[in-house]
Design a protein around this motif. Structure first.
Motif, mmCIF file in Angstrom:
data_model
loop_
_atom_site.group_PDB
_atom_site.id
_atom_site.type_symbol
_atom_site.label_atom_id
_atom_site.label_comp_id
_atom_site.label_asym_id
_atom_site.label_seq_id
_atom_site.Cartn_x
_atom_site.Cartn_y
_atom_site.Cartn_z
ATOM 1 N N ILE A 390 -3.261 -9.714 -51.946
ATOM 2 C CA ILE A 390 -3.260 -10.439 -53.338
ATOM 3 C C ILE A 390 -3.444 -11.682 -53.000
ATOM 4 O O ILE A 390 -4.173 -12.680 -53.500
ATOM 5 N N SER A 391 -2.679 -12.303 -51.876
ATOM 6 C CA SER A 391 -2.669 -13.586 -51.668
ATOM 7 C C SER A 391 -4.250 -13.838 -51.078
ATOM 8 O O SER A 391 -4.684 -15.130 -51.326
ATOM 9 N N LEU A 392 -4.808 -13.126 -50.379
ATOM 10 C CA LEU A 392 -6.054 -13.326 -50.073
ATOM 11 C C LEU A 392 -7.299 -13.346 -51.073
ATOM 12 O O LEU A 392 -8.265 -14.248 -51.222
ATOM 13 N N LEU A 393 -6.903 -12.528 -52.353
ATOM 14 C CA LEU A 393 -7.858 -12.545 -53.549
ATOM 15 C C LEU A 393 -7.975 -13.807 -53.940
ATOM 16 O O LEU A 393 -8.755 -14.515 -54.322
ATOM 17 N N LEU A 394 -6.499 -14.538 -54.006
ATOM 18 C CA LEU A 394 -6.403 -15.726 -54.740
ATOM 19 C C LEU A 394 -6.951 -16.831 -53.870
ATOM 20 O O LEU A 394 -7.608 -17.720 -54.582
ATOM 21 N N ALA A 395 -7.059 -16.628 -52.533
ATOM 22 C CA ALA A 395 -7.436 -17.621 -51.837
ATOM 23 C C ALA A 395 -9.101 -17.470 -51.829
ATOM 24 O O ALA A 395 -9.459 -18.801 -52.017
ATOM 25 N N MET A 435 7.112 -17.693 -48.547
ATOM 26 C CA MET A 435 6.362 -18.479 -47.430
ATOM 27 C C MET A 435 5.515 -17.712 -46.839
ATOM 28 O O MET A 435 4.433 -18.644 -46.620
ATOM 29 N N TYR A 436 5.481 -16.454 -46.520
ATOM 30 C CA TYR A 436 4.222 -15.957 -45.965
ATOM 31 C C TYR A 436 3.186 -15.606 -47.090
ATOM 32 O O TYR A 436 1.996 -15.991 -46.523
ATOM 33 N N PHE A 437 3.469 -15.359 -48.343
ATOM 34 C CA PHE A 437 2.398 -15.441 -49.246
ATOM 35 C C PHE A 437 1.701 -16.562 -49.291
ATOM 36 O O PHE A 437 0.299 -16.559 -49.531
ATOM 37 N N VAL A 438 2.388 -17.756 -49.571
ATOM 38 C CA VAL A 438 1.842 -19.034 -49.407
ATOM 39 C C VAL A 438 0.908 -19.410 -48.039
ATOM 40 O O VAL A 438 -0.069 -19.757 -48.227
ATOM 41 N N LEU A 439 1.372 -19.127 -46.961
ATOM 42 C CA LEU A 439 0.787 -19.217 -45.817
ATOM 43 C C LEU A 439 -0.627 -18.591 -45.878
ATOM 44 O O LEU A 439 -1.747 -19.317 -45.597
ATOM 45 N N GLY A 441 -2.172 -17.308 -48.618
ATOM 46 C CA GLY A 441 -2.895 -17.542 -49.836
ATOM 47 C C GLY A 441 -3.394 -19.185 -49.806
ATOM 48 O O GLY A 441 -4.484 -19.381 -50.543
ATOM 49 N N TYR A 442 -2.768 -20.030 -49.414
ATOM 50 C CA TYR A 442 -2.841 -21.265 -49.581
ATOM 51 C C TYR A 442 -3.689 -21.935 -48.217
ATOM 52 O O TYR A 442 -4.600 -22.844 -48.357
ATOM 53 N N ASN A 443 -2.938 -21.541 -46.920
ATOM 54 C CA ASN A 443 -3.574 -22.190 -45.791
ATOM 55 C C ASN A 443 -4.936 -21.694 -45.682
ATOM 56 O O ASN A 443 -5.759 -22.329 -45.024
ATOM 57 N N THR A 444 -5.205 -20.325 -46.066
ATOM 58 C CA THR A 444 -6.519 -19.826 -46.034
ATOM 59 C C THR A 444 -7.604 -20.707 -46.748
ATOM 60 O O THR A 444 -8.572 -20.984 -46.275
ATOM 61 N N VAL A 445 -7.302 -21.370 -47.762
ATOM 62 C CA VAL A 445 -8.069 -22.196 -48.617
ATOM 63 C C VAL A 445 -8.359 -23.272 -47.783
ATOM 64 O O VAL A 445 -9.413 -23.912 -47.783
#
Length: 631
Positions: A390-395, A435-439, A441-445
Motif C-alpha cells: 500500500i505504501s508503494l501504491l501511495l508513492a 516509520m517503515y511505512f513512511v520510509l 511511501g515517502y522516500n520513494t517519492v
C-alpha cells in the motif's frame, strides 16, 4: 554546484598531467568535457543525498535503544533508495520529456556548464562573471561563518529588546526554533539559498510562496497568543512531544516489549501534546497536498489523461507487446514524433543515443521490492507485507502529482505527514511500523524526483541516458554505505545534542525528533489524537478541505479571466502557511528580496541581461556556498 566545480578542477588537472601515451593513456583519452562533468555530478549527487532510511535507524538508536544489524541496515538503505528510481524511471515520458517539465532548479548548473565548456566571447564573459561572483561570495562568507556570526540574522527589534521572549518569537530567527524572522536581515547566502536558490524559481511560484509565508506569520502568532491547543504551555517552535505541563514526553514509557502502545501505560502517562505551530504545519501541509490533486486536475487535465492512457485495455496490450523481457538485449532506440511541440527540444536531440529502456527501471524496481520485503521481516519492523505494498501504491500516485508540480514550479512538497497519517490508520498502535511505512511511501517519492531531476541535467548536458542510469545506480549504492557509516559516527559523537530541543547552529536533531514524534503520534496514537472529536481532529479534516481550495480560483479564472486567478498556485500558498515551524528563519526577507529582484525586476526591465547572466550568477553564489559549508 560544489560537486560540479570540484569535478571540473580535478578533471582539468588530470587532463593536463596524466600522460596520453604509455600505460596511463587510457585514463586520459581526450579533453575533459561537459558530459564527463555531468556524469560525475549525477553520480556524486546520488551518493551525497541523505537517505531517509538513516533516520529510521537513527530514531531506533536514539529513542528505542535498538541498534539494528549492520547488514540488514545497509540493505534497508539499498531498497528504500532504489524503489523510487524504478518507479520514477518508468514515468519519464510524463515527468521528464514534455517541455513544460522545466526543473528550474538545475538551470544555474547548466548555465555554468555552458560557460565552462562553450567557446566564444559570450561564454568567456559569462565565465568571468562566474569567477567574480564565486570569489566575492567566498570572501564574504568568511564574515558570517567565522568573523561576525551575527550577520546570519540581524534583527533591529531583537537588538533593541534582547531579553523579550515575545519579540524573539516574531522577529528572532538566528538560532534554531527561535522565531519567525519577521524583518530580520540575513547576510549569509548559505541560509538564504539553503533549500532553493531564489534566483531560479519562476515569479509565478514565488508570489504564491510569498503569500504563504505572510499567512504563516499571521496564523502562528494568532494561534499562540490565543492559546489554541494550550499553545503557551510549550515552546513556540518545536517538533517534540510534550506532557501538558510542558516537559518533554517520554514515549518509551507507553510502549510494551514489542514497541507497540500499551493502553494501560498510556493511561498512566496521558496523551502527549504538540506545540501548536507544529500542528499548523501538519494542517497546512495537508491542505496543500490535497489542493495539489485538485489543482492539477483542473488546470492540467489533458496532461494527466495522457499520463494514465496506458491503463486502457488497448494501452495495456500495447505495453505488454512492446515490453522486452530480455532487457539486456534492448537496443534502446526510440521512435518519436520530432514535430510534437510538447516534447522538449533538448529531448529531441537525445534521440540519437540508445535509451535506458523501461525494462531496466522495472528490473531495478523488482530487485529493490524483493530486498525490501525480506528486510521488513528480518529487522522486525512490524510492518506487514500488505502495508508495504500500500505504501508503494501511495508513492506511485504521489510521484505523478507532486513530481509534476516540482518539475513545473521548482518547489517540492514534503508529503511525509500525508503518508504518515495513512500509515497510522492502517497500523494503529505500531509506531515502528509507521516509520517503515513512511520510509517506503515517502522516500520513494523523494528518490523518484531526484532521479528525474538528474535525468533532466543529463538531457540538458546531452549525456547519454545509459550513462546517466549507470551514474545514478552506482552513486546510490555507494551513498547508502556512506550514509550508514556517517550516521553511526554522528550519533556516537553528538548524541546529547541530537536529543536536545534547540541543538546548535552546527548540529541539530530536528529531523529525527520530527520523524520520531510523528511516528508516535500517527503510528501509536492516531485514533486518540487525530480522530473525529479528538484534540487534533482538524489535521486529517484538512485533507478534505484542501480538495476544495483551488476550486474558487478556477471558477474566477473561467468566468473573469482578466483577474488572472490562474497566476496563483493555491497548493503552494496553502502548503507554506506552516513552513516556518522549524529551523533558522532569519533569511526570509533576504530570500524574497533577491527573488523579486531577479525574477521580476531584472527579467522584465533587462530581459537580455537576465537571460545571459542571471543563472550564472546563481551558479557562482551556490557554488561558493557549497564550498563554504566545508570551512
Amino acid at each position: 554546484m560544489f560537486l560540479a566545480v570540484v569535478s571540473y578542477i580535478l578533471g582539468i588537472f588530470m587532463e593536463t598531467f596524466i600522460p596520453r601515451r604509455g600505460l596511463l593513456r587510457y585514463l586520459n583519452p581526450g579533453p575533459f568535457n561537459k558530459k564527463e562533468n555531468a556524469f560525475i555530478v549525477i553520480m556524486a549527487s546520488a551518493s551525497a543525498n541523505s537517505a531517509l532510511g538513516t533516520e529510521v535507524l537513527a530514531v531506533q538508536r536514539l529513542y528505542y535503544n535498538i541498534t539494528p544489524n549492520a547488514g540488514a541496515s545497509v540493505f534497508l538503505l539499498f531498497s528504500s533508495q532504489l524503489l523510487g528510481y524504478g518507479i520514477g524511471g518508468m514515468m519519464r515520458g510524463i515527468l521528464l520529456y514534455p517541455s513544460k517539465m522545466l526543473y528550474p532548479g538545475v538551470l544555474p548548473l547548466l548555465s555554468m556548464f555552458d560557460a565552462l565548456y562553450e567557446g566564444g566571447i559570450a561564454a568567456r564573459k559569462k565565465l568571468r562573471v562566474f569567477y567574480f561572483v564565486f570569489s566575492a561570495i567566498f570572501i564574504w562568507e568568511l564574515f558570517p561563518e567565522w568573523i561576525f556570526p551575527l550577520l546570519t540574522g540581524l534583527s533591529i527589534f531583537c537588538l533593541a529588546v534582547p531579553n523579550n521572549a515575545a519579540v524573539s518569537r516574531v522577529f528572532g530567527g538566528t538560532n534554531g526554533n527561535e522565531g519567525l524572522g519577521l524583518l530580520s536581515i540575513c547576510f549569509d547566502w548559505q541560509y538564504i539559498s539553503s533549500g532553493i536558490n531564489p534566483m531560479t524559481i519562476p515569479l509565478k511560484a514565488q508570489v504564491s510562496n510569498f503569500l504563504g509565508y505572510i499567512l504563516c506569520m499571521v496564523v502562528f502568532v494568532a494561534v499562540y497568543y490565543n492559546n489554541i491547543w494550550k499553545a503557551q504551555n510549550f515552546p513556540f517552535l518545536s517538533q517534540l512531544l510534550f506532557y501538558e505541563n510542558g516537559t518533554q514526553y517520554n514515549q518509551t514509557l507507553i510502549l510494551n516489549s514489542d514497541y507497540e502502545v500499551d493502553p494501560t501505560l498510556l493511561a498512566e502517562q496521558g496523551l502527549p501534546y504538540y506545540s501548536s505551530t507544529w500542528i499548523i504545519n501538519l494542517l497546512s501541509s495537508n491542505l496543500g497536498l490535497a489542493a495539489t490533486f485538485t489543482h492539477l486536475l483542473l488546470w492540467n487535465w489533458d496532461d494527466l489523461c495522457s499520463a494514465w492512457s496506458w491503463m486502457t485495455l488497448s494501452g495495456i496490450k500495447q505495453l505488454w507487446a512492446n515490453f522486452n523481457w530480455k532487457f539486456w538485449q534492448a537496443d534502446g532506440m526510440r521512435k518519436q514524433d520530432i514535430d510534437d511541440e510538447d516534447i522538449d527540444p533538448h529531448y529531441k536531440q537525445m534521440l540519437k543515443y540508445p535509451d535506458a529502456p523501461n525494462s531496466w527501471y522495472f528490473v531495478v524496481f523488482l530487485l529493490a521490492f524483493i530486498v525490501a520485503l525480506v528486510v521488513i521481516y528480518k529487522t522486525n519492523s512490524t510492518l506487514p507485507w500488505w502495508g508495504f505494498i500500500i505504501s508503494l501504491l501511495l508513492a506511485t500516485i504521489s510521484i505523478l502529482f507532486f513530481g509534476a508540480l516540482a518539475a513545473i514550479t521548482g518547489l517540492s512538497f514534503i508529503i511525509q505527514p500525508f503518508i504518515q497519517m495513512i500509515g497510522g490508520y492502517l497500523h494503529r498502535g505500531k509506531p515502528v511500523a509507521n516509520m517503515y511505512f513512511v520510509l517506503y511511501g515517502y522516500n520513494t517519492v523523494t528518490q523518484a524526483q531526484l532521479l528525474l531531476r538528474d535525468l533532466k541535467i543529463a538531457q540538458y548536458a546531452k549525456l547519454p541516458p545509459r550513462a546517466a542510469f549507470t551514474a545514478q545506480i552506482l552513486g546510490t549504492l555507494l551513498g547508502a554505505v556512506l550514509n550508514f557509516i556517517m550516521m553511526n559516527s554522528i550519533i556516537d559523537n553528538q548524541r546529547e545534542i541530537l536529543l536536545s530541543i534547540q541543538g546548535t547552529n552546527i548540529w541539530s536533531g530536528q529531523q529525527p525528533q520530527m520523524y520520531n514524534s510523528q511516528a508516535i503520534a500517527w503510528g501509536g496514537l492516531s485514533n486518540e489524537l487525530f480522530a473525529v472529536g479528538e484534540r487534533y481532529q482538524w489535521v486529517p479534516w484538512a485533507y478534505l478541505l484542501g480538495l476544495f481550495v483551488p476550486v474558487p480560483f478556477w471558477i474566477i479564472h473561467r468566468y473573469w479571466p482578466k483577474l488572472r486567478a490562474d497566476y496563483l498556485y493555491t497548493p503552494i500558498i496553502a502548503y507554506f502557511i506552516g513552513w516556518l515551524c522549524v529551523g533558522i528563519n532569519s533569511s526570509i526577507l533576504s530570500y524574497f528580496t533577491i527573488a523579486f529582484l531577479s525574477q521580476w525586476w531584472l527579467r522584465t526591465r533587462y530581459p537580455r541581461w537576465f537571460a545571459k547572466y542571471n543563472y550564472i550568477i546563481g551558479a557562482g553564489e551556490s557554488s561558493q556556498t557549497s564550498l563554504g559549508t566545508l570551512h
